[in-house]
Design an enzyme around this catalytic site. Structure first.
Site, short mmCIF file in Angstrom:
data_model
loop_
_atom_site.label_atom_id
_atom_site.label_comp_id
_atom_site.label_asym_id
_atom_site.label_seq_id
_atom_site.Cartn_x
_atom_site.Cartn_y
_atom_site.Cartn_z
N ASN A 63 -2.04 0.27 6.85
CA ASN A 63 -1.43 -0.93 7.44
C ASN A 63 -0.54 -1.70 6.45
O ASN A 63 -0.45 -2.92 6.48
CB ASN A 63 -2.49 -1.83 8.08
CG ASN A 63 -3.58 -2.21 7.10
OD1 ASN A 63 -3.43 -1.98 5.90
ND2 ASN A 63 -4.65 -2.79 7.58
N PHE B 284 -15.58 4.31 6.78
CA PHE B 284 -14.19 4.67 6.43
C PHE B 284 -13.89 4.50 4.94
O PHE B 284 -12.77 4.74 4.51
CB PHE B 284 -13.20 3.86 7.28
CG PHE B 284 -13.30 2.36 7.14
CD1 PHE B 284 -12.72 1.69 6.07
CD2 PHE B 284 -13.99 1.60 8.08
CE1 PHE B 284 -12.80 0.31 5.94
CE2 PHE B 284 -14.08 0.22 7.97
CZ PHE B 284 -13.48 -0.43 6.88
N GLU C 179 -8.96 -11.00 -7.53
CA GLU C 179 -8.16 -9.79 -7.36
C GLU C 179 -6.97 -9.74 -8.33
O GLU C 179 -6.66 -8.70 -8.88
CB GLU C 179 -7.67 -9.67 -5.91
CG GLU C 179 -8.80 -9.38 -4.95
CD GLU C 179 -8.41 -9.51 -3.48
OE1 GLU C 179 -7.20 -9.63 -3.18
OE2 GLU C 179 -9.32 -9.46 -2.62
N LYS D 56 0.83 -1.21 0.00
CA LYS D 56 0.00 0.00 0.00
C LYS D 56 0.87 1.27 0.00
O LYS D 56 2.09 1.20 0.26
CB LYS D 56 -0.92 -0.04 1.23
CG LYS D 56 -1.90 -1.23 1.23
CD LYS D 56 -2.82 -1.20 2.44
CE LYS D 56 -3.80 -2.35 2.42
NZ LYS D 56 -4.78 -2.28 3.53
N HIS E 224 -1.94 -5.41 1.71
CA HIS E 224 -3.17 -6.21 1.64
C HIS E 224 -2.83 -7.61 1.18
O HIS E 224 -1.95 -7.80 0.34
CB HIS E 224 -4.14 -5.56 0.62
CG HIS E 224 -5.13 -6.53 0.07
ND1 HIS E 224 -6.27 -6.88 0.75
CD2 HIS E 224 -5.15 -7.25 -1.08
CE1 HIS E 224 -6.95 -7.78 0.03
NE2 HIS E 224 -6.29 -8.01 -1.09
N TYR F 76 -12.01 -3.03 -3.22
CA TYR F 76 -12.61 -3.05 -1.88
C TYR F 76 -14.13 -2.89 -1.93
O TYR F 76 -14.72 -2.34 -1.00
CB TYR F 76 -12.00 -1.94 -1.01
CG TYR F 76 -10.65 -2.27 -0.41
CD1 TYR F 76 -10.43 -3.46 0.28
CD2 TYR F 76 -9.58 -1.39 -0.50
CE1 TYR F 76 -9.20 -3.75 0.86
CE2 TYR F 76 -8.34 -1.68 0.07
CZ TYR F 76 -8.17 -2.86 0.74
OH TYR F 76 -6.94 -3.15 1.32
#
Ligand code: RTP
Length: 155
Positions: free
Chosen positions: A119, A64, A133, A16, A122, A56
């Site tokens: 974080n 969020f 994905e 990320k 993924h 997502y």
């Protein structure tokens, strides 16, 4: 010793923007390399909000979500496909759980992050998700099937 299979499990991982900004790309990739998994696809790119929305989509009703779209499209990311036995589950273990506060040391999130949002990486949640994905982020041609040249006793 296990034999190398032709159709080993594959997973989709995405480094990320915060990991790129913090210069952690190499350290993150190293974790999967040293474990013995095989790199099948990787690129460095900016993700559009549209792409992140698709990726997502299951979180679209979360409060969020707008922040997640902004964060994920704020800078370059590194999508990757890795191959190996139980790689989907194993990669999630190497990454650590979503909330870094509860992540054990030794995991990527446990060692390098303190927040739930940014974080670092993924990892696909299951084999089906991984498959979906990887073709959202890569074309078939961008994924390279290759065999180790000499050794047959490491994956
Ligand atoms: P990922 O899909 O990125 O591997 O993360 P995950 O399965 O551990 O967690 P998930 O629940 O699928 O959430 C996806 C990503 O959304 C961000 N998030 N922010 N602010 C918050 O409460 C919150 N919750 C989740 C994180 O970037 C998380 O990795």
């Amino acid at each position: 010793l296990r034999k190398i299979c032709d159709h080993e499990e594959r997973t989709f991982l995405l480094i990320k923007p915060d990991a790129v900004q913090r210069g952690l790309v190499g350290q993150i990739i190293k974790k999967f390399e040293q474990k013995g998994f095989k790199l099948i696809g990787m690129k460095f790119m900016l993700a559009s909000k549209e792409l992140v929305k698709n990726h997502y989509s299951y979180l679209s009703n979360e409060p969020f979500f707008p922040g997640l779209l902004k964060y994920m499209s704020s800078g370059p990311v590194v999508p990757m496909v890795w191959e190996g036995p139980n790689v989907v589950k194993n990669a999630r273990i190497i990454i650590g759980i979503t909330n870094p506060e509860d992540c054990i040391p030794g995991t990527i999130r446990g060692d390098f992050s303190i927040q739930t949002g940014p974080n670092l990486i993924h990892g696909a949640d299951g084999v089906e998700e991984a498959n979906k994905e990887m073709y959202l982020w890569f074309t078939q041609k961008e994924l390279i099937s290759w065999k180790p040249a000499i050794t047959t006793w490491v994956y």
